[in-house]
Scaffold this active site. Structure first.
Site, short mmCIF file in Angstrom:
data_model
loop_
_atom_site.label_atom_id
_atom_site.label_comp_id
_atom_site.label_asym_id
_atom_site.label_seq_id
_atom_site.Cartn_x
_atom_site.Cartn_y
_atom_site.Cartn_z
N THR A 137 2.83 -0.57 8.92
CA THR A 137 3.63 -0.85 10.11
C THR A 137 2.74 -0.90 11.35
OG1 THR A 137 5.43 0.33 9.03
CG2 THR A 137 5.68 -0.13 11.36
N HIS A 172 -4.38 36.26 -11.44
CA HIS A 172 -3.98 34.87 -11.70
C HIS A 172 -4.91 33.90 -10.95
CE1 HIS A 172 -0.75 31.68 -12.19
NE2 HIS A 172 -1.45 31.16 -11.19
N GLU A 173 -5.10 34.14 -9.67
CA GLU A 173 -5.95 33.24 -8.88
C GLU A 173 -7.41 33.32 -9.32
OE1 GLU A 173 -4.58 31.00 -7.21
OE2 GLU A 173 -2.58 31.88 -7.14
N GLY A 215 2.32 5.53 4.60
CA GLY A 215 1.50 6.22 5.59
C GLY A 215 0.09 5.69 5.73
N HIS A 218 -7.82 31.08 -12.25
CA HIS A 218 -7.96 29.67 -11.86
C HIS A 218 -9.38 29.38 -11.39
CE1 HIS A 218 -3.94 28.14 -12.14
NE2 HIS A 218 -3.42 28.94 -11.22
N ASP A 251 2.24 25.93 -12.14
CA ASP A 251 1.09 25.46 -12.92
C ASP A 251 1.56 24.82 -14.21
OD1 ASP A 251 -0.54 26.61 -11.02
OD2 ASP A 251 -0.70 28.51 -12.10
N GLY A 262 -0.65 2.83 7.19
CA GLY A 262 -0.80 2.06 8.42
C GLY A 262 -0.31 0.62 8.34
N GLY A 312 0.83 -1.20 0.00
CA GLY A 312 0.00 0.00 0.00
C GLY A 312 0.86 1.24 0.00
N PRO A 313 0.25 2.40 -0.27
CA PRO A 313 1.01 3.65 -0.31
C PRO A 313 1.63 3.95 1.06
CG PRO A 313 -1.25 3.96 -1.08
CD PRO A 313 -1.17 2.60 -0.51
#
Ligand code: ADP
Ligand code: MG
Ligand code: ZN
Length: 652
Positions: A222, A438-439, A218, A442, A515, A220, A215-216
């Site tokens: 361990t 700019h924002e 972090g 977006h 971006d 869980g 699994g990715p």
């Protein structure tokens, strides 16, 4: 928030007395040196003379006796009659010389001059020390090195460094893990194998030998292993794969042997190897560089041990990795790690449960709604959520709140997503205007895109390392699959910032570089990985993608220059079209762009509600939908689903 389990029976940790050990080695060394010197320098009355002088003295009849070894000749001179009285200590004067190797005439000469000859065997004490000294030195250097490198001292180099947890000694249990219910259920089954082995054996079933948690990072893995240590009721050995590999060749293999020997004695038990990829990388991937014999040997030993124990011996090997694709195929074949348990990122319900676990010890204010928090954190793994709770608590403490409020959580999640707010970074007037438009660009473009979610907040307060402003868009929910139009929509949204700057200021700035980077990456993936290019078709140019590590570079297939050129062209076309689309949208909505930017300059941040009033006025150009869905001719006409009407999902 991690709870550390105290190791029960651990090897003594030698880290602290390291200095003392080194000092005492030094002392020992000096003592030996002293003794050796004393032995060598002992006979003060022996004088060294050249060999020629020795022969001369023999031939002139001055030599009474000689004792010959291969190292030296010690001889005594006859007392000279004319030199009486002899000195007080009347021992005859001794001289030494180094013998000429292979001087065959020497015995003849000595005999002819009546010299008393004595041959000395070579094990003189001086020679003994002479041999010992370099060995001793070597040993000390080695000992002090191995002391420093692994805290185990010389004698435990080949011992496994696994920590053993006895029954119930781990304070983590299954209740501390949430959001991974399938994995928990499978592991519970494993525990049952060990506890009720008889039931399975009498049915003729073979208990699995190896179980791999994948699994990715972090999520869980361990933590789950530690929970098993607490739940299984059997001894539990835990070691990280990197601990096998040491600077000495052969140590890894002998540690593996030692670990399994210990485990077999404790059976039934579980052996857990964390980060297995450090050890189990495919041997094929490395053969160009011959430098990894040690890892290979260790891996071979592990394979041999796994084959070595009989299936029902009661030892189950548990391992965790986030890179299953690099593991050696031999590890994964039946009879070894043949069970794989996927520990994936949690869904919304799982995230809520994980948040609840970590918020257990945190004093929460009334207004905190963990389900809302879970809804706005898709893609967060367990570790991220633990971090989120902790950040929120730290923020609350800094702000002197009596309890952790929802505002603290919101701020914490923004911090994790975009970095710490940097009020100290003051933008000048021109920069501020650039960032505001700019924002706003977006936000406007993003609001029109399918499946992109609600624009939650925009801000022109600098954050983190690079962001001068940011737009937060809340995804509608957990997504496991994206359709092409959504990816194209993302591309347009990414380029919306740059497009706004262009049409308002008629010049370019560096503010869009992040971006542009993301857009280029995304466009490349569309073509080389998702097979979305109409010209190339479903061709994967990159080899298999790491399923759990996003953006992990994979080797590119060997491709012709022709294909490589085609990829470049397709990428540029795709990005450029998206850019044109963004420009077109913003030109159509220039009035709204102006309004939002002005409002942003006044207030610095705009939240969902305030934004909605503006974004509702945005309208999309007719070309947008055509472009997002690619015009129909480039795709083969669907025949199976509905011949009359092309199948196309439009509702989101
Ligand atoms: P992995 O080994 O998969 O990389 P860890 O098990 O080390 O991840 O997780 C790190 C920390 O994140 C854990 O100590 C725990 O605090 C938290 N965590 C991760 N996943 C979960 C989960 N499913 N439930 C509760 N806490 C979790
Ligand atoms: Mg781990
Ligand atoms: Zn931007």
């Amino acid at each position: 928030m991690s709870k550390n389990t105290p190791p029960l029976s651990n090897r003594p940790d030698n880290a602290a007395p390291n200095n003392r050990a080194f000092a005492s080695s030094l002392f020992l060394l000096l003592a030996w040196l002293f003794i050796v010197m004393a032995v060598v320098v002992r006979a003060p009355r022996k004088d060294r003379v050249p060999y020629s002088q020795f022969i001369e003295q023999v031939e002139s009849g001055q030599v009474a006796a000689a004792s010959i070894s291969s190292q030296q000749i010690v001889y005594t001179l006859k007392p000279l009659p004319d030199l009486a009285p002899v000195t007080a200590d009347d021992a005859p004067i001794q001289r030494i010389t180094v013998p000429l190797q292979n001087d065959a005439e020497l015995p003849g000469i000595l005999r002819s001059h009546n010299v008393e000859i004595e041959a000395v065997a070579d094990s003189g004490i001086g020679r003994f020390f002479g041999l010992l000294l370099p060995l001793l030195l070597l040993w000390m250097i080695w000992a002090s090195f191995s002391n420093r490198t692994q805290g185990g001292g010389l004698l435990s180099v080949g011992k496994s460094k696994a920590r053993m947890y006895l029954e119930g000694s781990s304070c983590v249990n299954f209740d501390d893990v949430a959001g991974v219910d399938e994995a928990k259920a499978e592991l519970q089954e494993i525990v049952d194998f060990l506890q009720h082995a008889q039931k399975y054996v009498s049915l003729g079933a073979k208990i699995p030998k190896g179980v791999l948690l994948v699994g990715p990072p972090g999520t869980g893995k361990t933590l789950l292993a530690r929970a098993i240590a607490g739940e299984a009721g059997v001894p539990f050995f835990s070691i990280s794969a990197s601990e096998f590999i040491e600077m000495f060749v052969g140590v890894g293999a002998s540690r593996v042997r030692d670990l399994f020997e210990q485990a077999k004695q404790q059976a039934p038990c579980i052996v857990f190897i964390d980060e297995l990829d450090a050890l189990g990388k495919s041997r094929a991937s490395n053969n160009r560089f011959a430098g990894n014999d040690e890892r290979e040997q260790t891996l071979n030993q592990l394979l041999a041990e796994m084959d070595g124990f009989v299936p029902n011996a009661g030892v189950i090997l548990l391992a965790a990795t986030n890179r299953p694709e690099v593991l050696d195929p031999a590890l994964l074949r039946a009879g070894r790690f043949d069970r794989r348990i996927v520990v994936d990122r949690p869904d919304k319900k799982g995230r809520e449960a994980i948040l609840a676990i970590h918020a257990k010890d945190v004093h929460l204010a009334e207004d905190v709604a963990l389900d809302k928090l879970a809804a706005r954190t898709p893609g967060f793994a367990g570790a991220d959520l633990a971090n989120l709770v902790n950040e929120a608590a730290l923020l609350a403490a800094r702000r002197d709140h009596a309890a952790v409020t929802m505002a603290d959580f919101n701020e914490a999640s923004e911090r994790i997503l975009t970095g710490v707010e940097r009020k100290s970074r003051v933008l000048n007037h021109v920069e501020k205007r650039t960032v505001a438009y700019h924002e706003a660009g977006h936000a406007i473009v993003g609001a029109l895109m399918p499946g992109a979610g609600v624009v939650e907040k925009i801000s022109i307060v600098p954050r983190g390392i690079a962001a001068l402003g940011y737009t937060l868009q809340r995804p509608e929910g957990d997504r496991f699959l994206m359709v092409e139009s959504e990816i194209r929509g993302q591309l347009v949204t990414l380029l919306g910032g740059r497009a706004a700057e262009e049409i308002v200021f008629n010049r370019l700035s560096t503010g869009a570089s992040d971006d542009i980077q993301k857009a280029t990456d995304l466009a490349e993936r569309c073509i080389t990985l998702y097979g979305m290019s109409p010209i190339l078709g479903p061709i994967a140019v990159d080899r298999s993608q790491s399923p759990f590590l996003e953006g992990y570079a994979q080797p590119r297939r060997a491709i012709s220059p022709h294909l490589s050129e085609a990829i470049d062209e397709e990428m540029i076309t795709l990005v450029e079209e998206a850019h044109q689309m963004a420009v077109e949208i913003l030109i159509r909505n220039q009035d709204v762009l102006e309004e939002i930017a002005q409002k942003l300059l006044e207030e610095e941040t705009l939240e969902e509600k305030a934004l909605k009033a503006f974004l509702d006025k945005v309208h999309s150009p007719a070309t947008l939908s055509t472009w997002l869905n690619r015009d129909a001719e480039t795709l083969p006409q669907p025949r199976i689903y509905s011949p009359e009407e092309p199948y196309r999902e439009t509702a989101y």
